[in-house]
Design a protein around this motif. Structure first.
Motif, PDB file in Angstrom:
ATOM      1  N   SER A  41       0.834  -1.217   0.000  1.00  0.00           N
ATOM      2  CA  SER A  41       0.000   0.000   0.000  1.00  0.00           C
ATOM      3  C   SER A  41       0.860   1.255   0.000  1.00  0.00           C
ATOM      4  CB  SER A  41      -0.882   0.036   1.251  1.00  0.00           C
ATOM      5  OG  SER A  41      -1.692  -1.099   1.319  1.00  0.00           O
ATOM      6  N   PRO A  42       0.404   2.313  -0.668  1.00  0.00           N
ATOM      7  CA  PRO A  42       1.134   3.580  -0.587  1.00  0.00           C
ATOM      8  C   PRO A  42       1.098   4.105   0.846  1.00  0.00           C
ATOM      9  CG  PRO A  42      -0.975   3.857  -1.730  1.00  0.00           C
ATOM     10  CD  PRO A  42      -0.779   2.389  -1.520  1.00  0.00           C
ATOM     11  N   SER A  43       2.187   4.660   1.311  1.00  0.00           N
ATOM     12  CA  SER A  43       2.188   5.210   2.671  1.00  0.00           C
ATOM     13  C   SER A  43       1.256   6.416   2.714  1.00  0.00           C
ATOM     14  CB  SER A  43       3.597   5.626   3.084  1.00  0.00           C
ATOM     15  OG  SER A  43       3.905   6.894   2.544  1.00  0.00           O
ATOM     16  N   THR A  44       0.749   6.690   3.890  1.00  0.00           N
ATOM     17  CA  THR A  44      -0.188   7.820   4.010  1.00  0.00           C
ATOM     18  C   THR A  44       0.543   9.090   4.461  1.00  0.00           C
ATOM     19  OG1 THR A  44      -0.705   7.055   6.218  1.00  0.00           O
ATOM     20  CG2 THR A  44      -2.219   6.413   4.470  1.00  0.00           C
ATOM     21  N   GLU A  45       1.850   8.989   4.544  1.00  0.00           N
ATOM     22  CA  GLU A  45       2.629  10.156   4.951  1.00  0.00           C
ATOM     23  C   GLU A  45       2.375  11.331   3.993  1.00  0.00           C
ATOM     24  OE1 GLU A  45       7.341  11.048   5.848  1.00  0.00           O
ATOM     25  OE2 GLU A  45       6.606   8.992   5.732  1.00  0.00           O
ATOM     26  N   GLU A  46       2.132  12.505   4.557  1.00  0.00           N
ATOM     27  CA  GLU A  46       1.891  13.673   3.702  1.00  0.00           C
ATOM     28  C   GLU A  46       3.214  14.217   3.194  1.00  0.00           C
ATOM     29  OE1 GLU A  46      -1.569  16.470   4.225  1.00  0.00           O
ATOM     30  OE2 GLU A  46      -1.028  15.998   6.296  1.00  0.00           O
ATOM     31  N   THR A  47       3.328  14.382   1.897  1.00  0.00           N
ATOM     32  CA  THR A  47       4.579  14.859   1.329  1.00  0.00           C
ATOM     33  C   THR A  47       4.416  16.251   0.740  1.00  0.00           C
ATOM     34  OG1 THR A  47       3.979  13.589  -0.615  1.00  0.00           O
ATOM     35  CG2 THR A  47       5.590  12.613   0.882  1.00  0.00           C
ATOM     36  N   TYR A  48       3.587  16.333  -0.304  1.00  0.00           N
ATOM     37  CA  TYR A  48       3.355  17.626  -0.959  1.00  0.00           C
ATOM     38  C   TYR A  48       1.858  17.922  -0.988  1.00  0.00           C
ATOM     39  CZ  TYR A  48       8.028  16.851  -2.907  1.00  0.00           C
ATOM     40  OH  TYR A  48       9.360  16.624  -3.070  1.00  0.00           O
ATOM     41  N   ALA A  49       1.525  19.167  -1.241  1.00  0.00           N
ATOM     42  CA  ALA A  49       0.144  19.532  -1.542  1.00  0.00           C
ATOM     43  C   ALA A  49      -0.082  19.206  -3.015  1.00  0.00           C
ATOM     44  CB  ALA A  49      -0.058  21.020  -1.292  1.00  0.00           C
ATOM     45  N   TRP A  50      -0.794  18.170  -3.271  1.00  0.00           N
ATOM     46  CA  TRP A  50      -1.047  17.779  -4.656  1.00  0.00           C
ATOM     47  C   TRP A  50      -2.355  17.015  -4.690  1.00  0.00           C
ATOM     48  CZ3 TRP A  50      -0.791  12.664  -6.992  1.00  0.00           C
ATOM     49  CH2 TRP A  50      -0.631  11.636  -6.059  1.00  0.00           C
ATOM     50  N   SER A  51      -2.884  16.811  -5.891  1.00  0.00           N
ATOM     51  CA  SER A  51      -4.045  15.947  -6.006  1.00  0.00           C
ATOM     52  C   SER A  51      -3.866  15.106  -7.255  1.00  0.00           C
ATOM     53  CB  SER A  51      -5.328  16.769  -6.072  1.00  0.00           C
ATOM     54  OG  SER A  51      -5.312  17.569  -7.221  1.00  0.00           O
ATOM     55  N   GLY A  52      -4.507  13.973  -7.255  1.00  0.00           N
ATOM     56  CA  GLY A  52      -4.353  13.073  -8.389  1.00  0.00           C
ATOM     57  C   GLY A  52      -5.609  12.260  -8.599  1.00  0.00           C
ATOM     58  N   ASN A  53      -5.657  11.694  -9.742  1.00  0.00           N
ATOM     59  CA  ASN A  53      -6.830  10.938 -10.145  1.00  0.00           C
ATOM     60  C   ASN A  53      -6.376   9.832 -11.086  1.00  0.00           C
ATOM     61  OD1 ASN A  53      -9.826  11.789  -9.840  1.00  0.00           O
ATOM     62  ND2 ASN A  53      -9.645  10.712 -11.789  1.00  0.00           N
ATOM     63  N   LEU A  54      -7.091   8.723 -11.073  1.00  0.00           N
ATOM     64  CA  LEU A  54      -6.700   7.641 -11.977  1.00  0.00           C
ATOM     65  C   LEU A  54      -7.925   6.928 -12.538  1.00  0.00           C
ATOM     66  CD1 LEU A  54      -7.123   4.889 -10.127  1.00  0.00           C
ATOM     67  CD2 LEU A  54      -4.984   5.668  -9.139  1.00  0.00           C
ATOM     68  N   ASN A  55      -7.667   6.078 -13.532  1.00  0.00           N
ATOM     69  CA  ASN A  55      -8.743   5.282 -14.099  1.00  0.00           C
ATOM     70  C   ASN A  55      -8.716   3.911 -13.440  1.00  0.00           C
ATOM     71  OD1 ASN A  55     -10.886   5.011 -16.157  1.00  0.00           O
ATOM     72  ND2 ASN A  55      -9.623   3.289 -16.774  1.00  0.00           N
ATOM     73  N   LEU A  56      -9.731   3.641 -12.623  1.00  0.00           N
ATOM     74  CA  LEU A  56      -9.739   2.391 -11.859  1.00  0.00           C
ATOM     75  C   LEU A  56     -10.193   1.202 -12.696  1.00  0.00           C
ATOM     76  CD1 LEU A  56      -9.386   1.177  -8.967  1.00  0.00           C
ATOM     77  CD2 LEU A  56     -11.854   1.475  -8.706  1.00  0.00           C
ATOM     78  N   ARG A  57     -11.136   1.447 -13.631  1.00  0.00           N
ATOM     79  CA  ARG A  57     -11.704   0.303 -14.356  1.00  0.00           C
ATOM     80  C   ARG A  57     -11.728   0.547 -15.857  1.00  0.00           C
ATOM     81  NH1 ARG A  57     -17.379  -1.358 -11.908  1.00  0.00           N
ATOM     82  NH2 ARG A  57     -17.580   0.684 -10.922  1.00  0.00           N
ATOM     83  N   ASN A  58     -11.375  -0.487 -16.607  1.00  0.00           N
ATOM     84  CA  ASN A  58     -11.568  -0.469 -18.054  1.00  0.00           C
ATOM     85  C   ASN A  58     -13.021  -0.821 -18.343  1.00  0.00           C
ATOM     86  OD1 ASN A  58      -8.869   0.025 -18.554  1.00  0.00           O
ATOM     87  ND2 ASN A  58      -8.363  -2.162 -18.611  1.00  0.00           N
ATOM     88  N   GLU A  59     -13.506  -0.311 -19.461  1.00  0.00           N
ATOM     89  CA  GLU A  59     -14.889  -0.596 -19.884  1.00  0.00           C
ATOM     90  C   GLU A  59     -14.818  -1.352 -21.213  1.00  0.00           C
ATOM     91  OE1 GLU A  59     -17.710   1.301 -18.103  1.00  0.00           O
ATOM     92  OE2 GLU A  59     -18.930  -0.198 -19.105  1.00  0.00           O
ATOM     93  N   TYR A  60     -15.739  -2.310 -21.415  1.00  0.00           N
ATOM     94  CA  TYR A  60     -15.678  -3.181 -22.596  1.00  0.00           C
ATOM     95  C   TYR A  60     -17.001  -3.237 -23.347  1.00  0.00           C
ATOM     96  CZ  TYR A  60     -11.540  -4.774 -20.088  1.00  0.00           C
ATOM     97  OH  TYR A  60     -10.343  -4.813 -19.415  1.00  0.00           O
ATOM     98  N   ASP A  61     -16.883  -3.665 -24.604  1.00  0.00           N
ATOM     99  CA  ASP A  61     -18.049  -3.938 -25.452  1.00  0.00           C
ATOM    100  C   ASP A  61     -18.560  -5.349 -25.192  1.00  0.00           C
ATOM    101  OD1 ASP A  61     -18.988  -1.941 -27.134  1.00  0.00           O
ATOM    102  OD2 ASP A  61     -17.325  -2.171 -28.550  1.00  0.00           O
ATOM    103  N   PRO A  62     -19.841  -5.605 -25.521  1.00  0.00           N
ATOM    104  CA  PRO A  62     -20.345  -6.985 -25.356  1.00  0.00           C
ATOM    105  C   PRO A  62     -19.579  -7.980 -26.232  1.00  0.00           C
ATOM    106  CG  PRO A  62     -22.146  -5.488 -25.969  1.00  0.00           C
ATOM    107  CD  PRO A  62     -20.895  -4.675 -25.936  1.00  0.00           C
ATOM    108  N   GLU A  63     -19.094  -7.529 -27.395  1.00  0.00           N
ATOM    109  CA  GLU A  63     -18.438  -8.451 -28.335  1.00  0.00           C
ATOM    110  C   GLU A  63     -16.961  -8.650 -28.015  1.00  0.00           C
ATOM    111  OE1 GLU A  63     -19.553  -5.318 -29.705  1.00  0.00           O
ATOM    112  OE2 GLU A  63     -21.589  -6.132 -29.512  1.00  0.00           O
ATOM    113  N   ASP A  64     -16.384  -7.836 -27.156  1.00  0.00           N
ATOM    114  CA  ASP A  64     -14.940  -7.921 -26.920  1.00  0.00           C
ATOM    115  C   ASP A  64     -14.666  -7.581 -25.458  1.00  0.00           C
ATOM    116  OD1 ASP A  64     -12.198  -7.633 -26.749  1.00  0.00           O
ATOM    117  OD2 ASP A  64     -12.007  -6.221 -28.426  1.00  0.00           O
TER     118      ASP A  64
END
Ligand SMILES: *[C@@H]1O[C@H](CO)[C@@H](O)[C@H](O)[C@H]1NC(C)=O
Ligand SMILES: *[C@@H]1O[C@H](CO)[C@@H](O)[C@H](O)[C@H]1NC(C)=O
Ligand SMILES: *[C@@H]1O[C@H](CO)[C@@H](O)[C@H](O)[C@H]1NC(C)=O
Ligand SMILES: *[C@@H]1O[C@H](CO)[C@@H](O)[C@H](O)[C@H]1NC(C)=O
Ligand SMILES: *[C@@H]1O[C@H](CO)[C@@H](O)[C@H](O)[C@H]1NC(C)=O
Ligand SMILES: *[C@@H]1O[C@H](CO)[C@@H](O)[C@H](O)[C@H]1NC(C)=O
Ligand SMILES: *[C@@H]1O[C@H](CO)[C@@H](O)[C@H](O)[C@H]1NC(C)=O
Ligand SMILES: *[C@@H]1O[C@H](CO)[C@@H](O)[C@H](O)[C@H]1NC(C)=O
Ligand SMILES: *[C@@H]1O[C@H](CO)[C@@H](O)[C@H](O)[C@H]1NC(C)=O
Ligand SMILES: *[C@@H]1O[C@H](CO)[C@@H](O)[C@H](O)[C@H]1NC(C)=O
Ligand SMILES: *[C@@H]1O[C@H](CO)[C@@H](O)[C@H](O)[C@H]1NC(C)=O
Length: 665
Positions: free
Chosen positions: A586-609
């Motif tokens: 797990s990433p440590s919870t220690e505060e380092t910088y004032a920053w924010s981030g975001n990520l893509n947690l899930r891929n999305e798929y078509d019924p055929e693929d």
């Protein structure tokens, strides 16, 4: 449209010249403080300063090697959650190794290759932006201090929407409209053909399609009504990211050349720092988080020009959802829905959409145009709801996977017993359902897998969420949960509905277009690079869940509580050694910088693929048009052009139809 005025440019440039000559000159940040406080115009919210001076100020921020090491180790662990990191190594946008890129920065930190925070942040943001994923976004502490500007707005315009566009300055384009004959298009910028230069300028944008990126260079009326960080006048005039080179040489096709200087504007209204160290302490060290709010100030200012370029709506309001009936020729039979965001109040958006559809039917409209230009996304449930309002008899198909890595595995295990009613928590298997919405997972292992999908360790396929438990008065989905089915039948057939985009359709917008296309709805894309070729309707991320870094660490902390509470019972969730392994991954919870981030947690798929994430599949729009100058100035003329092409017979750009992945291919 308003452009930032540049004050005292000549005087300021002299000041820099002196400073850079004099090694013991005044600190660059202090010079900026002086210039902005000297600004005599009290109403002026922003004062431009010389580009080089802003750069020197940023470069004078100190660098703390130990802090940076801790931060980068956190970042590396957080990025393990990004669903696409394995496939990106083989994707041709070009291919990129996100974790490898972070490892190189860790090496550089270790051997003291950085002298300022800004230098490192620049490297990190280059790695992050190489994913071209709108859900993967970091706001780093040294990068929200200045906006960078070129006071020369430009447009890419075609004479009739069909012939290839040229790039003009906005002023020249307007002059030409008023009959001035002597204006010329821009031919080269710093010696490179203009379209090539601008495509490369736009390439760091977090969109996977280059035509969509190209459109961000220029103005878009739709951007002025939402909170998108992209300037309404385009990233050419105002850019949050610093780019190399303080001036540009512009050559027009009549041979005239012009040199344009870039400038910088502090994001904060009162910029007051004596040196880079003070700037760093206030902007980068974590206790200063609350002072960061200044970075949103421009969004508020832009709200003022709310409906400029838009007619008065028949229903709703242009900043969230609006319905229009237009008197322009070609639009007599067409109802227009302008949908610039999916972040409006979900219940109000649904109500306006339903009323307007019914109203349009009652008024005898036979065609329906949905404008999602510049739509940055919003609530996923609203995207699903909107598709069910247009097609009440369809079951929206959603299928996602998260990346199966060590921390995700222990989270899934930790949430296997107790879980919160949080539909965004994909790790709680009891909360999730399979794509057919009817079957649940038997155990956490059933959900987690892992499965080897395109050489990426991935979870089983799960729906975005259980529509029945998610649909509420606040977040309605037509016909699910407590929400009655209304309308209960499609009011317009798919072939009479068109979605228009500029390719800049991101996240929930991309998802909404996908759901509509599966019903047979056609799309028309505007703008892009000057080519007689198809263009994608959707150039923004098609991932299934955007998650902030705060949410990731929140899940980890909550899981630790669950694990701790069960630790000394007869049925612990994790053994001591598993718990230790969870902690280590797990990433440590220690505060380092004032920053924010975001990520893509899930891929999305078509019924055929169920293997290729949607944003890696090329999908041409069914038709394409270039912008005319009118289109940049009045949104209604864009609706008119779209309707004439899609419901009439005015045609599409040569070579733009029947492209790969279009409904006609
Ligand atoms: C520092 O790290 C970089 C990147 O890994 C490497 O190229 C360089 O040789 C290293 N320099 C020293 C002095 O170790
Ligand atoms: C940092 O560099 C030293 C040698 O220069 C090396 O022994 C050490 O393993 C490196 N640390 C990291 C975290 O890369
Ligand atoms: C499109 O192609 C047709 C047939 O080749 C040609 O006549 C027409 O001039 C082209 N239109 C444009 C705008 O390039
Ligand atoms: C050449 O084009 C530029 C850009 O439109 C214009 O400003 C300039 O007046 C033109 N020069 C002549 C001699 O027409
Ligand atoms: C454009 O060219 C000039 C002169 O060669 C150079 O100083 C400047 O950095 C270049 N600008 C960009 C943005 O590359
Ligand atoms: C930077 O400015 C702060 C605030 O005025 C001051 O306390 C500090 O000594 C300065 N640091 C340097 C390195 O000049
Ligand atoms: C449609 O809405 C407009 C504006 O609210 C209203 O004037 C008109 O009567 C409505 N038409 C129908 C048929 O409901
Ligand atoms: C739903 O999908 C799962 C996985 O494909 C399948 O095992 C299950 O039988 C399906 N349920 C129904 C009711 O079709
Ligand atoms: C979805 O949620 C509803 C309401 O909470 C629940 O009754 C249903 O069993 C859930 N569906 C599945 C497949 O778990
Ligand atoms: C579990 O019990 C052991 C031994 O009594 C104790 O040392 C430990 O702190 C307890 N752990 C938790 C999480 O309560
Ligand atoms: C894991 O971390 C949590 C909180 O950070 C701590 O309370 C717990 O004792 C750690 N568990 C082990 C086995 O080290």
């Amino acid at each position: 449209m308003q452009f930032t005025a540049i004050l005292l440019t000549q005087a300021l440039l002299l000041a820099v010249g002196e400073a850079s000559k004099n090694a013991c000159g005044v600190e660059p940040c202090a010079q900026i403080t002086q210039m902005t406080s000297d600004s005599t115009n009290q109403d002026q919210t922003t004062t431009s300063v010389p580009y080089e001076l802003a750069y020197q100020c940023l470069m004078s921020m100190p660098f703390d090697k130990d802090r940076a090491s801790i931060f980068l180790n956190q970042v590396r662990k957080i990025l393990e959650f990004q669903s696409t990191i394995d496939i990106l190594k083989r994707y041709k946008m070009p291919a990129t190794d996100i974790l490898g890129g972070i490892d190189s920065i860790i090496d550089k930190v270790n051997n003291t290759s950085y002298s300022s925070q800004f230098e490192m942040d620049l490297d990190i943001s280059n790695v992050i932006s190489s994913a071209h994923d709108g859900h993967l976004a970091f706001t780093l502490c040294s990068q929200s201090i200045f906006n960078f500007e070129i006071d020369l707005p430009i447009v890419s315009i075609s004479s009739n929407g069909l012939s290839l566009p040229d790039v003009y300055t906005l002023n020249d384009a307007k002059a030409q409209l008023n009959g001035v004959k002597t204006v010329s298009p821009i031919e080269t910028i710093n010696g490179t053909a203009v379209a090539e230069y601008l495509a490369s300028y736009a390439f760091s944008q977090s969109l996977q399609d280059q035509d969509a990126q190209y459109n961000r260079v220029f103005p878009a009326l739709a951007r002025s009504v939402t909170n998108t960080p992209i300037s309404p006048n385009g990233i050419w005039t105002t850019n949050g990211a610093w780019t190399e080179g303080s001036e540009l040489s512009i050559k027009y096709s009549n041979g005239t050349t012009q040199t344009v200087k870039k400038t910088a504007t502090p994001v904060e209204r009162y910029f007051s720092y004596d040196n880079g160290t003070e700037l760093y302490s206030i902007h980068c060290l974590p206790q200063s988080i609350s002072t960061e709010t200044a970075s949103d100030s421009t969004a508020g200012a832009e709200q003022a020009s709310e409906v400029a370029g838009f007619p008065d709506p028949t229903l709703g309001d242009a900043s969230s959802i609006a319905g229009y009936f237009s008197d322009l020729t070609g639009l007599e039979d067409t109802a227009i829905m302008f949908l610039p965001t999916f972040a409006g109040s979900p219940s109000q958006v649904a109500q306006i959409a339903i009323n307007f559809l019914k109203n349009a039917t009652a008024e005898g409209k036979t065609n329906f145009l949905i404008d999602v230009t510049g739509n940055p996304g919003g609530y996923m449930s609203t995207g699903i709801d909107m598709s069910r309002i247009f097609f009440p008899e369809s079951t929206p198909y959603t299928a996602t996977r998260f990346r199966a890595h060590e921390t995700a595995r222990y989270l899934t295990q930790a949430y296997s017993r107790d879980y919160t009613d949080d539909s965004s928590n994909v790790f709680a298997y009891k909360e999730t359902v399979m794509p057919n919405q009817t079957t649940r997972f038997a155990s956490w292992q059933d959900l987690y897998g892992p499965h080897d999908i395109l050489e990426s360790s991935s979870s089983s396929l799960l729906a975005n969420f259980n529509y029945t438990s998610s649909s509420t008065k606040v977040y309605p989905i037509n016909g699910y949960g407590t929400i009655p089915l209304n309308p209960s039948k499609a009011l317009f057939p798919a072939e009479k509905i068109t979605i228009m985009t500029d390719g800049d359709c991101v996240s929930t917008c991309a998802f909404f277009v996908k759901l509509m296309k599966r019903q047979g709805v056609r799309t028309i894309a505007f703008g892009g690079r000057p080519k007689n070729a198809p263009m994608q309707g959707v150039g923004g991320v098609k991932g299934g869940q955007s998650l902030s870094v705060g949410y990731v660490t929140g899940f980890i902390q909550q899981a630790n509580t669950l694990i701790r509470n069960a630790a000394n019972t007869s049925s612990p969730l994790l053994t001591t050694s598993q718990w230790k392994a969870f902690n280590d991954s797990s990433p440590s919870t220690e505060e380092t910088y004032a920053w924010s981030g975001n990520l893509n947690l899930r891929n999305e798929y078509d019924p055929e693929d169920d293997e290729t994430p949607l944003q890696f599949i090329y999908e041409a729009a069914e038709c394409r048009l270039f912008y005319t100058l009118d289109n940049y100035l009045k949104q209604e003329t864009t609706w008119q052009a779209a309707a004439k092409a899609m419901f009439g017979d005015s045609g599409c750009v040569n070579g733009s139809t029947g492209g790969e992945g279009s409904l006609d291919s």
